[in-house]
Design an enzyme around this catalytic site. Structure first.
Site, short mmCIF file in Angstrom:
data_model
loop_
_atom_site.label_atom_id
_atom_site.label_comp_id
_atom_site.label_asym_id
_atom_site.label_seq_id
_atom_site.Cartn_x
_atom_site.Cartn_y
_atom_site.Cartn_z
N ASP A 197 0.77 -1.41 -0.10
CA ASP A 197 -0.08 0.24 -0.13
C ASP A 197 1.14 1.26 -0.06
O ASP A 197 1.99 1.02 0.39
CB ASP A 197 -0.69 -0.06 1.33
CG ASP A 197 -1.55 1.20 1.35
OD1 ASP A 197 -2.30 1.50 0.44
OD2 ASP A 197 -1.81 1.89 2.31
N ASP A 206 0.00 5.19 1.04
CA ASP A 206 -0.04 6.07 2.10
C ASP A 206 -0.37 5.42 3.18
O ASP A 206 -1.03 4.39 3.56
CB ASP A 206 -1.70 6.58 1.73
CG ASP A 206 -1.81 7.61 0.39
OD1 ASP A 206 -0.90 8.21 0.09
OD2 ASP A 206 -2.92 7.49 -0.15
N ARG A 243 -11.81 8.30 -2.37
CA ARG A 243 -11.93 9.53 -2.08
C ARG A 243 -13.54 9.98 -2.08
O ARG A 243 -14.14 10.23 -0.96
CB ARG A 243 -11.35 10.42 -3.19
CG ARG A 243 -11.59 11.79 -2.98
CD ARG A 243 -10.92 12.95 -3.83
NE ARG A 243 -9.38 12.21 -4.55
CZ ARG A 243 -9.04 12.56 -5.70
NH1 ARG A 243 -9.85 13.49 -6.53
NH2 ARG A 243 -8.15 11.94 -6.29
N SER A 300 -5.26 5.47 -4.16
CA SER A 300 -5.22 6.77 -4.43
C SER A 300 -5.05 7.08 -5.90
O SER A 300 -4.26 6.50 -6.71
CB SER A 300 -4.09 7.36 -3.50
OG SER A 300 -3.77 8.77 -4.20
N ASP A 349 -1.63 -0.59 6.23
CA ASP A 349 -1.81 -0.01 7.56
C ASP A 349 -3.48 0.24 7.47
O ASP A 349 -3.88 1.19 8.43
CB ASP A 349 -1.17 1.46 7.28
CG ASP A 349 -1.94 2.42 6.38
OD1 ASP A 349 -2.24 2.13 5.30
OD2 ASP A 349 -2.06 3.64 6.83
C1 BG6 Z 1 -5.74 5.77 0.25
C2 BG6 Z 1 -5.88 6.37 1.44
O1 BG6 Z 1 -4.59 5.36 0.14
O2 BG6 Z 1 -6.05 6.54 -1.13
C3 BG6 Z 1 -7.38 7.09 1.50
O3 BG6 Z 1 -5.47 5.63 2.48
C4 BG6 Z 1 -7.65 7.81 0.63
O4 BG6 Z 1 -7.43 7.65 2.91
C5 BG6 Z 1 -7.56 7.06 -0.88
O5 BG6 Z 1 -8.91 8.31 0.56
C6 BG6 Z 1 -7.92 7.93 -2.20
O6 BG6 Z 1 -6.93 8.90 -2.20
P1 BG6 Z 1 -6.82 10.21 -3.40
O7 BG6 Z 1 -5.48 10.66 -3.27
O8 BG6 Z 1 -7.28 9.69 -4.67
O9 BG6 Z 1 -7.91 11.02 -2.72
MG MG Z 2 -2.58 3.05 3.39
#
Ligand code: BG6
Ligand code: MG
Length: 226
Positions: A13, A15, A53, A121, A175
């Site tokens: 992962d 973030d 998101r 993300s 995480d």
């Molecule tokens: C994940 C995060 O990696 O990505 C989440 O843990 C987040 O908290 C998700 O909402 C989406 O991220 P992004 O950057 O596309 O808004």
């Molecule tokens: Mg994460």
């Protein structure tokens, strides 16, 4: 059940695992929550980890049921959150990534393990480029490549496919509870770190990524991991 010794690919992962961008996600959601007068704390943010998101937007709004927004308004607020998040990311450099992380990736790759990023993300590409991590992986699958966010296993299944390794030979480092759940559903070996440490969904919890070099210490004979 996935056996540690059978692992030939490791899916990370992003973030909160490879770097601490999870703090910036929290800060950006907190600012939006304050604006919308929705109570929100770090404990609430645990459920946002690993989740897309727009799914996070729905989770936030579920904390203030009387606030009824149109789909367009939800998208506009989520976009605003992302703009705040992106402005926090502007300052990151390769130094934002711990040396332990780079060294772990280097050693695992040298041993022949196939490495991937599996993140919900849509900012993954931007982050990996800014931190110079983009060359460290054999495959990168992120929020732009999937239609169902964690806890659905889609992102990890696609990462395993991109690596050319069957799920039962993949470990996932997470995480987030949602991410561990996705790894379990995908038939992979779930390893918890950070906020997910001690989760009942994990086969193992680690304090730092450096421990992976002791856990995965074999030389892969076949570099394709098949
Ligand atoms: C994940 C995060 O990696 O990505 C989440 O843990 C987040 O908290 C998700 O909402 C989406 O991220 P992004 O950057 O596309 O808004
Ligand atoms: Mg994460």
């Amino acid at each position: 059940m996935v056996d540690f010794g059978a692992v030939s690919a490791i899916i990370f992962d992003l973030d909160g695992v490879l770097l601490s961008t999870d703090q910036y996600h929290y800060a950006a959601w907190k600012a939006l929550a304050d604006e919308l007068e929705i109570p929100f704390c770090e404990k609430d943010n645990l459920a946002f980890r690993g989740v897309s998101r727009m799914d996070c937007m729905e989770l936030l709004l579920s904390k203030r049921a009387e606030l009824r927004l149109t789909e367009a308004e939800k998208v506009a607020y989520a976009t605003k959150k992302n703009e705040r998040y992106r402005s926090l990311l502007e300052g990151i450099t390769p130094a934002f990534v711990a040396e332990e992380v780079r060294e772990t990736l280097r050693v695992l790759k040298e041993r022949g393990y196939r490495l991937a990023v599996g993140s919900s993300s849509k900012n993954s590409g931007f982050i990996l480029k800014k931190t110079d991590l983009d060359g460290c992986f054999h495959a990168i699958v992120d929020g732009n490549d999937i239609s169902r966010s964690k806890p659905d296993p889609e992102v990890f299944v696609k990462a395993a496919e991109a690596l050319g390794v069957p799920p039962e030979r993949c470990a996932v480092i997470e995480d987030a509870e949602a991410g561990l759940s996705a790894a379990v559903s995908g038939g992979m070996l779930p390893i918890a770190i950070g906020e997910a440490k001690g989760s009942h969904l994990a086969r193992l919890s680690i304090e730092g990524l450096g421990e992976l070099t002791q856990i995965f210490d074999r030389k892969m004979e076949n570099k394709n991991g098949r």
